[in-house]
Design a protein around this motif. Structure first.
Motif, PDB file in Angstrom:
ATOM      1  N   ILE A 140       0.848  -1.190   0.000  1.00  0.00           N
ATOM      2  CA  ILE A 140       0.000   0.000   0.000  1.00  0.00           C
ATOM      3  C   ILE A 140       0.887   1.245   0.000  1.00  0.00           C
ATOM      4  N   GLN A 171       1.061   5.638  -0.969  1.00  0.00           N
ATOM      5  CA  GLN A 171       0.181   6.806  -0.952  1.00  0.00           C
ATOM      6  C   GLN A 171      -0.500   6.987  -2.305  1.00  0.00           C
ATOM      7  N   ARG A 207      -3.303   4.547  -2.425  1.00  0.00           N
ATOM      8  CA  ARG A 207      -4.400   4.998  -1.548  1.00  0.00           C
ATOM      9  C   ARG A 207      -5.239   6.072  -2.231  1.00  0.00           C
ATOM     10  N   TRP A 232      -7.314   4.486  -5.031  1.00  0.00           N
ATOM     11  CA  TRP A 232      -8.345   3.632  -4.416  1.00  0.00           C
ATOM     12  C   TRP A 232      -9.512   4.487  -3.937  1.00  0.00           C
ATOM     13  N   LYS A 233      -9.197   5.560  -3.231  1.00  0.00           N
ATOM     14  CA  LYS A 233     -10.230   6.459  -2.708  1.00  0.00           C
ATOM     15  C   LYS A 233     -10.990   7.132  -3.852  1.00  0.00           C
TER      16      LYS A 233
END
Length: 85
Positions: free
Chosen positions: A60, A62, A65, A68-69
């Motif tokens: 994972i 940044q 992330r 993904w968000k």
């Protein structure tokens, strides 16, 4: 879920339309490549398999992330699942 597990579920008729590395379009021409997608009970499921502490599949970051968000916000009709192994 790993590909083998999902493939077994597809063969058993529990899920359909299993895809490996589906691509979702994000704004600005950015692409998000998930690990798997499939249809379960009429709903598209996007699955990511991530390793803990840098082990196993992808880790994972940044950047991941953020994508993904953003994907979850842009595709509310999909169910997103994160599996940490």
């Amino acid at each position: 879920a790993t590909y083998g597990e999902l493939r077994y579920r597809e063969m058993a008729g529990q899920i359909t339309e299993l895809r490996h590395h589906p691509i979702l379009q994000l704004p600005g021409g950015v692409k998000y490549e998930a690990d798997f997608s499939h249809v379960e009970e009429g709903r598209t499921v996007i699955t990511e398999v991530k390793g803990r502490n840098g082990k196993s599949s992808g880790t994972i970051t940044q950047t991941w992330r953020n994508k993904w968000k953003q994907a979850q916000e842009l595709y509310p009709q999909y169910e997103f699942r994160l599996i940490e192994k």
